[in-house]
Design an enzyme around this catalytic site. Sequence first.
Site, mmCIF file in Angstrom:
data_model
loop_
_atom_site.group_PDB
_atom_site.id
_atom_site.type_symbol
_atom_site.label_atom_id
_atom_site.label_comp_id
_atom_site.label_asym_id
_atom_site.label_seq_id
_atom_site.Cartn_x
_atom_site.Cartn_y
_atom_site.Cartn_z
ATOM 1 N N HIS A 136 -39.653 8.274 19.021
ATOM 2 C CA HIS A 136 -39.591 7.935 17.216
ATOM 3 C C HIS A 136 -40.370 9.558 16.542
ATOM 4 O O HIS A 136 -39.771 9.649 15.537
ATOM 5 C CB HIS A 136 -39.934 6.737 16.823
ATOM 6 N N LEU A 177 -32.872 -7.368 37.948
ATOM 7 C CA LEU A 177 -33.052 -8.455 38.942
ATOM 8 C C LEU A 177 -31.721 -9.219 39.122
ATOM 9 O O LEU A 177 -31.234 -9.735 40.059
ATOM 10 C CB LEU A 177 -34.069 -9.208 38.358
ATOM 11 N N VAL A 202 -49.603 -3.248 13.057
ATOM 12 C CA VAL A 202 -49.145 -4.204 12.065
ATOM 13 C C VAL A 202 -49.948 -3.678 10.723
ATOM 14 O O VAL A 202 -51.157 -3.479 10.704
ATOM 15 C CB VAL A 202 -49.962 -5.675 12.509
ATOM 16 N N ALA A 203 -49.074 -3.434 9.669
ATOM 17 C CA ALA A 203 -49.563 -2.597 8.532
ATOM 18 C C ALA A 203 -48.985 -3.399 7.401
ATOM 19 O O ALA A 203 -48.088 -2.912 6.507
ATOM 20 C CB ALA A 203 -49.119 -1.182 8.610
ATOM 21 N N ASP A 247 -39.237 3.978 23.774
ATOM 22 C CA ASP A 247 -39.837 4.808 22.751
ATOM 23 C C ASP A 247 -41.051 5.731 23.549
ATOM 24 O O ASP A 247 -42.092 5.972 23.034
ATOM 25 C CB ASP A 247 -40.657 4.140 21.761
ATOM 26 N N GLY A 275 -49.487 9.262 12.319
ATOM 27 C CA GLY A 275 -49.784 10.251 12.982
ATOM 28 C C GLY A 275 -50.377 9.993 14.389
ATOM 29 O O GLY A 275 -50.353 10.857 15.015
ATOM 30 N N ASN A 276 -50.895 8.778 14.518
ATOM 31 C CA ASN A 276 -51.253 8.593 15.713
ATOM 32 C C ASN A 276 -50.095 8.265 16.918
ATOM 33 O O ASN A 276 -50.641 8.362 18.119
ATOM 34 C CB ASN A 276 -52.187 7.340 15.790
ATOM 35 N N SER A 277 -48.988 8.201 16.285
ATOM 36 C CA SER A 277 -48.021 7.916 17.503
ATOM 37 C C SER A 277 -47.752 9.052 18.456
ATOM 38 O O SER A 277 -47.837 10.226 18.134
ATOM 39 C CB SER A 277 -46.520 7.804 16.764
ATOM 40 N N SER A 315 -31.293 -14.726 34.280
ATOM 41 C CA SER A 315 -31.445 -14.830 32.742
ATOM 42 C C SER A 315 -32.848 -15.977 32.928
ATOM 43 O O SER A 315 -32.724 -16.736 33.667
ATOM 44 C CB SER A 315 -30.312 -15.670 31.955
ATOM 45 N N GLY A 316 -33.484 -16.190 31.895
ATOM 46 C CA GLY A 316 -34.624 -16.953 31.784
ATOM 47 C C GLY A 316 -35.145 -17.003 30.658
ATOM 48 O O GLY A 316 -35.027 -16.579 29.403
#
Length: 449
Positions: A109, A268, A232-233, A139, A211-213, A271-272
């Site tokens: 991103h 694999l 979380v912001a 990402d 900016g830390n991304s 489904s689960g």
Amino acid sequence: MKTKLSLVSAAILSASLTLVPAVSQAALPQVFEGQTMPSLAPMLEQTTPAVVSVAVSGTHVSKQRVPDVFRYFFGPNAPREQVQEQPFRGLGSGVIIDADKGYIVTNNHVIDGADEIKIGLHDGREVEAKLIGTDSESDIALLQIEAKNLTAIKAADSDKLRVGDFAVAIGNPFGLGQTVTSGIVSALGRSGLGIEMLENFIQTDAAINSGNSGGALVNLRGELIGINTAIVAPGGGNVGIGFAIPANMVHALVQQIIEHGEVRRGVLGISGRDLDNQLAQGFGLDTQHGGFVNEVLADSAAEKAGIKAGDIIVSVNGRKIKSFQELRAKVATLGAGAKVELGIIRDGDEKTVEVTLGEASQTTAAAGEVHPQLSGAKLENADKGVEITELEQGSPAALSGLQKGDLIVGVNRSPIKDLKQLRERLKEQDGAAALKILRGRTQLYLVLR
């Protein structure tokens, strides 16, 4: 209070900051009772040169329909649509993982849609970067630069992390320049956050901001344990809950991009769901961590390995897993053809099985991953080719002449039947490529350059 999840790339041109006077360094004792004060400085002096700034720029293209009333005044030759171009700039971070080859890892991103990517090195140099490949579902993006005297960061085994381990975040928040914050590993295997398609995050309380991304999360030895990705912001800033992609996951994805030019996901064929307290009690189990297998698909990698519905998968390659989402992320990351040892519980007994992962049959894709000029379209396998199922107005794909519902059936003179063949044919073309399109009863060609 409503909680907000935010990706932490700084698609930021300015920021309003409240500056608080810092305590003078001279006021802090360097020696106490004859003992040198503990400091992270020696480790950071070796590590920070491997963390870079990533500056991107590009143009968002939008297309709007001209109202009929204006076309009436300007005559029949008036344009039906108005094209608008809006320049953008953004800032993020990256980590040098190979000094000899100039490989840099960042978040997808951070560079998504960029026409130009510039890397700011720790010593002040600025160099242009080339995009090698991306994986939007996790990402991750891989860049490459040509420069001498680079410093690469060593990766740790992120599967050995424990809650409570110290963690240090290095990045470029708010465009201020390289910044270091510290904290601990707050949780492991975080998923279900809705940030990415594949989630297996390290949670930390080390301060992470816009900016830390793409920046580094390291341990006290200066080894990479994760790539900082989201926070979380609730109020738009750091509240001590940040998320990083584990280093082992990053390494597996990057190796696939280097080898194949793309990520080839392992599958694999099951489904689960998560193993919860109710299921655990029903099966008489002490553990409440793992993935419960609801169904095993016919002729899948899981069926060939002997996995059955009702099995509970509790570990991957000897490392315990917490949830079905974590299992899914690990399997997809390891890649098609990888041999994986799964720990399972069946009828109360623990056993291990070896599985050779199959390849996920890609049925949909963001077209920009197939060819830049197709950005803004969504592709989906159809009976006789690849269908354009979604199309953004003003996107490169729309400006190329594509329409929603178009069916791509060939590239130049070669027929294609699915996304895999379309991708392969386009990669073979050095110059322009002509897409053979079926539009209703009409057959036409569109040229990509």
